[in-house]
Design an enzyme around this catalytic site. Structure first.
Site, PDB file in Angstrom:
ATOM      1  CG  ASP A   1      -1.849   1.232   1.258  1.00  0.00           C
ATOM      2  OD1 ASP A   1      -2.360   1.606   0.184  1.00  0.00           O
ATOM      3  OD2 ASP A   1      -2.054   1.832   2.328  1.00  0.00           O
ATOM      4  CB  SER A   2       0.210   4.729  -0.895  1.00  0.00           C
ATOM      5  OG  SER A   2      -1.050   4.813  -0.265  1.00  0.00           O
TER       6      SER A   2
ATOM      7  CB  CYS B   1      -2.831   0.601  -2.644  1.00  0.00           C
ATOM      8  SG  CYS B   1      -2.971   2.327  -3.137  1.00  0.00           S
TER       9      CYS B   1
ATOM     10  CD  GLU C   1      -0.678   7.206   6.133  1.00  0.00           C
ATOM     11  OE1 GLU C   1       0.365   7.289   6.807  1.00  0.00           O
ATOM     12  OE2 GLU C   1      -1.036   6.165   5.547  1.00  0.00           O
TER      13      GLU C   1
ATOM     14  CB  CYS D   1      -9.591   4.464   0.303  1.00  0.00           C
ATOM     15  SG  CYS D   1      -7.984   4.981   0.943  1.00  0.00           S
TER      16      CYS D   1
ATOM     17  CG  HIS E   1      -5.361   5.060   4.308  1.00  0.00           C
ATOM     18  ND1 HIS E   1      -4.751   4.517   3.204  1.00  0.00           N
ATOM     19  CD2 HIS E   1      -4.375   5.665   5.014  1.00  0.00           C
ATOM     20  CE1 HIS E   1      -3.453   4.781   3.250  1.00  0.00           C
ATOM     21  NE2 HIS E   1      -3.199   5.475   4.343  1.00  0.00           N
TER      22      HIS E   1
HETATM   23  N1  DGL Z   1      -4.808   3.274   0.792  1.00  0.00           N
HETATM   24  C1  DGL Z   1      -4.804   3.717  -0.549  1.00  0.00           C
HETATM   25  C2  DGL Z   1      -6.027   3.258  -1.309  1.00  0.00           C
HETATM   26  O1  DGL Z   1      -6.602   2.245  -0.956  1.00  0.00           O
HETATM   27  C3  DGL Z   1      -4.563   5.106  -0.921  1.00  0.00           C
HETATM   28  C4  DGL Z   1      -4.151   6.196  -0.136  1.00  0.00           C
HETATM   29  C5  DGL Z   1      -3.394   7.181  -0.979  1.00  0.00           C
HETATM   30  O2  DGL Z   1      -2.192   6.927  -1.118  1.00  0.00           O
HETATM   31  O3  DGL Z   1      -3.962   8.144  -1.479  1.00  0.00           O
HETATM   32  O4  DGL Z   1      -6.416   3.871  -2.276  1.00  0.00           O
END
Ligand code: DGL
Length: 291
Positions: free
Chosen positions: A15-16, A78, A157, A189, A191
């Site tokens: 993931d990012s 991600c 974050e 997402c 997150h």
């Molecule tokens: N967690 C990532 C996703 O599922 C993205 C967060 C990001 O880097 O913008 O899209």
């Protein structure tokens, strides 16, 4: 694709940032014997507001690095990377790859009763239409209502979970779903499961909307793929969760431990550089400076 046959190899999760740990947690819960190697690209986070070219380049570099760490399967945890870079990743790595969009879309299609589904995600994920087409591929009768919610990842974050500002932002973003009469919303997402309670509270102001994410269904797909390819790890000592980061942030370990529970987490940084193939990461012995 040449099939990896080392059952003791790890499952790579990328993931990012920290969001993919919500998927790693679901994989760990379902497959506690498996070793997980996680890659978080904190240096380039957020992907969701970057260009497609950049997201593809960062994603390929991350996946190539994970493949150098003896993995037998790769989970692109991600949504932004899965929406924009999946084809390139699948064509370039030599292990089976699972993205989070398909499993999330499947969960939403199974959950909706009135065929009206909302999707929230980063700007790039929503623009890509990945959920819209994945849902249409499963049930074309379902109406999809999408909303980019770009402020959420930086707030998560930053650890602003439960913060009053987060609630205001959610009210602004989710207000439109009230008139759409959706009965299901997909957290597009990885997150967002970290603020599931806050999302449910804001949506519950009007009616009950089912909130779904792709973590459990992605973990199930991972289990199935390991079984189909006879790649389940044999019984034995379970390793700690290995985390590789491209940069460190003060909150990473705190949030990571909150997500993964009491698991011990071994965090290291990668070095980055450029070669003829573009961005390339290599293992370093530098520890994150915020440890
Ligand atoms: N967690 C990532 C996703 O599922 C993205 C967060 C990001 O880097 O913008 O899209």
């Amino acid at each position: 694709m040449s099939m990896h046959t080392d059952k003791r190899a790890a499952i790579g999760v990328f993931d990012s940032g920290i969001g993919g740990l919500t998927v790693a947690r679901a994989v760990h819960k379902l497959l506690p014997r498996e070793h997980i190697v996680y890659f978080g690209d904190l240096l380039h986070l957020p992907y969701g507001s970057k260009s497609e070219t950049a997201v593809v380049q960062f994603s390929l570099a991350a996946c190539r690095f994970l493949c150098s760490q003896n993995i037998k399967l790769l989970v692109v945890a991600c949504n932004t990377a899965a929406s924009l870079a999946m084809k390139r990743i699948v064509s370039e790595v030599d292990v089976p790859v699972i993205g989070v969009v398909g499993p999330g879309a499947k969960t939403a299609c199974a959950a909706t009763r009135n065929n009206r589904v909302g999707v929230i995600g980063t700007s790039r994920t929503i623009e890509s239409g990945s959920y819209r087409s994945a849902i249409a591929g499963i049930n074309p009768l379902i109406m999809v209502f999408e909303k980019p919610t770009p402020l959420l990842v930086p707030m998560i974050e930053e650890g602003w979970i439960g913060h009053p500002v987060l609630r205001l932002v959610l009210q602004e973003y989710l207000g439109g779903f009230i008139t759409s009469d959706i009965d299901t919303i997909v957290l597009g997402c990885t997150h967002y499961p970290l603020i599931r309670r806050e999302i449910e509270e804001v949506l519950d102001g009007t009616k009950t909307v089912q909130v779904v994410d792709s973590a459990d269904s992605t973990a199930l797909k991972t289990k199935r793929l390991l079984e189909e390819n006879d790649l389940q790890r044999p019984p034995g000592k379970v390793d700690t969760l290995k985390v590789w980061l491209t940069d460190s942030t003060p909150g990473f370990r705190v949030v990571a431990e909150r997500i993964m529970g009491k698991e011990s987490i071994d965090v290291s940084l990668v070095d980055s550089g450029y070669c003829s193939e573009g961005l390339r990461y290599s293992a370093s012995d530098r520890s994150p400076r915020h440890e």
